[in-house]
Scaffold this motif. Structure first.
Motif, PDB file in Angstrom:
ATOM      1  N   MET A   2       0.749  -1.223  -0.015  1.00  0.00           N
ATOM      2  CA  MET A   2       0.097   0.027  -0.159  1.00  0.00           C
ATOM      3  C   MET A   2       0.823   1.225  -0.081  1.00  0.00           C
ATOM      4  SD  MET A   2      -3.014   0.971   2.681  1.00  0.00           S
ATOM      5  CE  MET A   2      -3.633  -0.602   2.501  1.00  0.00           C
ATOM      6  N   THR A   3       0.520   2.128  -0.926  1.00  0.00           N
ATOM      7  CA  THR A   3       1.130   3.370  -1.034  1.00  0.00           C
ATOM      8  C   THR A   3       0.276   4.627  -0.649  1.00  0.00           C
ATOM      9  OG1 THR A   3       0.950   3.336  -3.340  1.00  0.00           O
ATOM     10  CG2 THR A   3       2.925   2.490  -2.683  1.00  0.00           C
ATOM     11  N   MET A   4       0.802   5.653   0.160  1.00  0.00           N
ATOM     12  CA  MET A   4       0.139   6.636   0.352  1.00  0.00           C
ATOM     13  C   MET A   4       0.549   7.799  -0.115  1.00  0.00           C
ATOM     14  SD  MET A   4      -2.534   5.413   1.874  1.00  0.00           S
ATOM     15  CE  MET A   4      -3.506   6.478   2.742  1.00  0.00           C
ATOM     16  N   THR A   5       0.097   8.885  -0.562  1.00  0.00           N
ATOM     17  CA  THR A   5       0.618  10.155  -0.745  1.00  0.00           C
ATOM     18  C   THR A   5      -0.189  11.233  -0.458  1.00  0.00           C
ATOM     19  OG1 THR A   5       1.441  11.641  -2.487  1.00  0.00           O
ATOM     20  CG2 THR A   5      -0.319   9.975  -3.405  1.00  0.00           C
ATOM     21  N   GLN A   6       0.040  12.543  -0.526  1.00  0.00           N
ATOM     22  CA  GLN A   6      -0.652  13.794  -0.416  1.00  0.00           C
ATOM     23  C   GLN A   6      -0.640  14.727  -1.558  1.00  0.00           C
ATOM     24  OE1 GLN A   6       0.490  15.460   3.443  1.00  0.00           O
ATOM     25  NE2 GLN A   6      -0.966  14.333   4.661  1.00  0.00           N
ATOM     26  N   ASP A   7      -0.219  13.993  -2.679  1.00  0.00           N
ATOM     27  CA  ASP A   7       0.046  14.873  -3.876  1.00  0.00           C
ATOM     28  C   ASP A   7      -1.088  14.275  -4.770  1.00  0.00           C
ATOM     29  OD1 ASP A   7       0.694  15.785  -6.428  1.00  0.00           O
ATOM     30  OD2 ASP A   7       2.875  15.557  -6.150  1.00  0.00           O
ATOM     31  N   ILE A   8      -2.127  14.967  -5.393  1.00  0.00           N
ATOM     32  CA  ILE A   8      -2.982  14.317  -6.144  1.00  0.00           C
ATOM     33  C   ILE A   8      -2.463  14.259  -7.540  1.00  0.00           C
ATOM     34  CG2 ILE A   8      -4.200  16.771  -6.670  1.00  0.00           C
ATOM     35  CD1 ILE A   8      -6.925  15.296  -5.995  1.00  0.00           C
ATOM     36  N   ARG A   9      -1.650  14.772  -7.869  1.00  0.00           N
ATOM     37  CA  ARG A   9      -1.234  14.982  -9.212  1.00  0.00           C
ATOM     38  C   ARG A   9      -1.123  13.374  -9.958  1.00  0.00           C
ATOM     39  NH1 ARG A   9       1.129  18.992  -6.769  1.00  0.00           N
ATOM     40  NH2 ARG A   9       1.430  20.791  -7.876  1.00  0.00           N
ATOM     41  N   ASN A  10      -0.709  12.476  -9.032  1.00  0.00           N
ATOM     42  CA  ASN A  10      -0.706  11.050  -9.516  1.00  0.00           C
ATOM     43  C   ASN A  10      -2.027  10.552 -10.032  1.00  0.00           C
ATOM     44  OD1 ASN A  10       2.163  11.017  -8.703  1.00  0.00           O
ATOM     45  ND2 ASN A  10       1.526  10.390  -6.701  1.00  0.00           N
ATOM     46  N   PHE A  11      -2.976  11.126  -9.585  1.00  0.00           N
ATOM     47  CA  PHE A  11      -4.453  10.523 -10.024  1.00  0.00           C
ATOM     48  C   PHE A  11      -5.194  11.420 -11.030  1.00  0.00           C
ATOM     49  CE2 PHE A  11      -3.078   9.714  -5.638  1.00  0.00           C
ATOM     50  CZ  PHE A  11      -3.231   8.252  -5.409  1.00  0.00           C
ATOM     51  N   VAL A  12      -4.608  12.346 -11.445  1.00  0.00           N
ATOM     52  CA  VAL A  12      -5.247  13.199 -12.571  1.00  0.00           C
ATOM     53  C   VAL A  12      -4.646  12.721 -13.791  1.00  0.00           C
ATOM     54  CG1 VAL A  12      -5.810  15.390 -13.310  1.00  0.00           C
ATOM     55  CG2 VAL A  12      -5.413  15.037 -11.090  1.00  0.00           C
ATOM     56  N   THR A  13      -5.593  11.927 -14.799  1.00  0.00           N
ATOM     57  CA  THR A  13      -5.124  11.725 -16.006  1.00  0.00           C
ATOM     58  C   THR A  13      -5.477  12.711 -16.881  1.00  0.00           C
ATOM     59  OG1 THR A  13      -7.251  10.772 -16.547  1.00  0.00           O
ATOM     60  CG2 THR A  13      -5.694   9.337 -15.335  1.00  0.00           C
ATOM     61  N   ALA A  14      -4.941  12.436 -18.286  1.00  0.00           N
ATOM     62  CA  ALA A  14      -5.044  13.561 -19.277  1.00  0.00           C
ATOM     63  C   ALA A  14      -6.229  13.771 -19.811  1.00  0.00           C
ATOM     64  CB  ALA A  14      -4.049  13.161 -20.409  1.00  0.00           C
ATOM     65  N   HIS A 311     -13.557  10.323 -18.870  1.00  0.00           N
ATOM     66  CA  HIS A 311     -13.492  11.758 -18.584  1.00  0.00           C
ATOM     67  C   HIS A 311     -13.955  12.040 -17.132  1.00  0.00           C
ATOM     68  CE1 HIS A 311     -12.507  12.595 -22.694  1.00  0.00           C
ATOM     69  NE2 HIS A 311     -13.451  12.043 -23.044  1.00  0.00           N
ATOM     70  N   TYR A 312     -14.411  10.966 -16.414  1.00  0.00           N
ATOM     71  CA  TYR A 312     -14.657  11.082 -15.104  1.00  0.00           C
ATOM     72  C   TYR A 312     -13.882  10.174 -14.242  1.00  0.00           C
ATOM     73  CZ  TYR A 312     -18.096  10.951 -11.290  1.00  0.00           C
ATOM     74  OH  TYR A 312     -18.673  11.094  -9.932  1.00  0.00           O
TER      75      TYR A 312
END
Length: 395
Positions: A2-14, A311-312
């Motif tokens: 399990m990997t946790m992050t506080q950076d949302i950039r990893n979850f925003v696709t093009a 897109h969602y």
């Protein structure tokens, strides 16, 4: 692992146009605080709008404030939110931050604020009259039509006393609902004709006023139509669970349409962050039971996922312990327990990294908390877990 992050950039696709950030309850204030932090990150990624689970028409006042400084902060917090959400400190901080962000930027670069809920509660909905009147006034029509309509098409006369619509019994008791009366049927026909006129006259109306004013009139008219649809459902003499399921489905369908309309206006400016309860945003059917009441319906997220595909994007909210809710640490081998073990304060993680587990069973309806389950995990793109306790718990 399990990997946790506080950076949302990893979850925003093009391909992401709508990023849905869910909370499992409205009663834990930490979700609003984390949302604000994440939205600031998303603005750096090109997001230019945010949509909250609040009345879309009322939220116009909030957007006027953050765009142009119209009104005061106290006024828009009192009048620009429904469901009591204007009292939440995190929402006040969000509005203040957006206003400061916009203050030195040209109009095209400013952030916009939207509500995407209908102007109603599950057990209460107001009269459609003021919303229809706003649109009629914008169209410069008399409230009594004498060209192409019968003389009894009078909005105030057809709606009657506003109180008969807004009382709780109008929603909870089909026999007390005005939603299926002949007057309500005429109002729906009239509202549909107003919408047609709004579009057929759009070039002249927009040239005379502005595109923003045209959208404002459409927003009011859409709200009025939505209220008529909701009241019609409230008048159906069905078994209680079936009837409430229809009401919940109607509200979420209105939410989905509002979000589609919001995206139409925001499409050229960047993606939109959507923040609401998980039940409104998840891709799977929503379920709620209380005593003998057992309801299932498609939420706005399920509708949008079907229409917008990749897109969602959905990030489902999860909570460990919470002093605000009186929620204790999750039991071992629950989804929340595994997340809690890896979270000191809050963190984001892909759903694929969570090991097999089972839903927690220590919540009560009064807490408004809906535990994670396997269908939600199978269809969410990521999880936001918040631990408001003093230490992470062992699994």
């Amino acid at each position: 692992m399990m990997t946790m992050t506080q950076d949302i950039r990893n979850f925003v696709t093009a391909s992401c146009e709508l990023l849905a950030l869910g909370e499992p309850t409205h009663q834990e204030p930490a979700f609003g605080q984390v949302r604000n932090e994440l939205f600031a990150q998303l603005v750096d990624l090109g997001f230019r709008s945010i949509a909250l689970e609040t009345d879309r028409v009322a939220a116009l006042a909030v957007n006027d404030y953050i765009q142009e400084g119209t009104g005061t902060l106290d006024t828009v917090m009192a009048d620009g939110f429904s469901h009591g959400f204007g009292k939440l400190a995190a929402n006040r901080e969000l509005v203040t931050w957006i206003r400061e962000y916009n203050r030195t930027r040209p109009p095209a670069e400013r952030l916009t604020f939207h509500g995407f809920d209908a102007p109603l509660e599950n057990t209460q909905a107001p009269s459609p009259r003021p919303y229809l009147e706003y649109a009629a006034n914008y169209l410069a029509l008399d409230l009594t039509f004498d060209t192409g309509f019968d003389s009894d098409f009078d909005l105030a006369g057809l709606t009657g006393d506003d109180e008969r619509w807004s009382r709780t019994e109008a929603i909870t008791d089909p026999s007390m609902s005005p939603g299926a009366t002949p007057e309500a049927e005429k109002l729906r026909t009239l509202a549909d004709d107003l919408l047609t006129s709004l579009h057929t006259r759009a070039p002249r109306l927009i040239a005379t006023t502005s595109l923003a004013e045209w959208h404002r009139a459409k927003t009011h008219l859409t709200a009025g139509l939505g209220l008529l649809r909701y009241h019609k459902q409230s008048a159906q003499p069905l078994e209680e669970s079936a009837r409430v399921s229809r009401l919940l489905a109607t509200r979420d369908a209105l939410m989905a349409q509002n979000l589609l309309d919001i995206r139409d206006t925001e499409a050229q400016r960047g993606p939109t962050l959507v923040f609401a309860h998980n039940l409104h945003l998840q891709r799977t059917p929503s379920h709620w039971s209380l005593g003998a009441l057992d309801t299932t319906w498609f939420g706005a997220g399920a509708i949008l996922a079907s229409l917008r595909g990749d897109h969602y994007t959905v990030i489902a909210g999860s909570l460990g312990r919470s002093q605000a809710l009186g929620l204790q640490a999750p039991a071992p081998h629950t989804y929340e327990s595994y997340l809690q073990h890896h979270t000191t304060t809050w963190g984001l993680t892909p759903t694929t990294t969570l090991p097999p587990a089972h839903p927690r069973t220590d919540t009560t309806p009064q807490q408004g908390y809906f535990p994670l389950d396997q269908p939600t995990l199978d269809t969410a793109d990521a999880l936001l877990h918040i631990n408001t306790g003093t230490a992470a718990q062992s699994t």
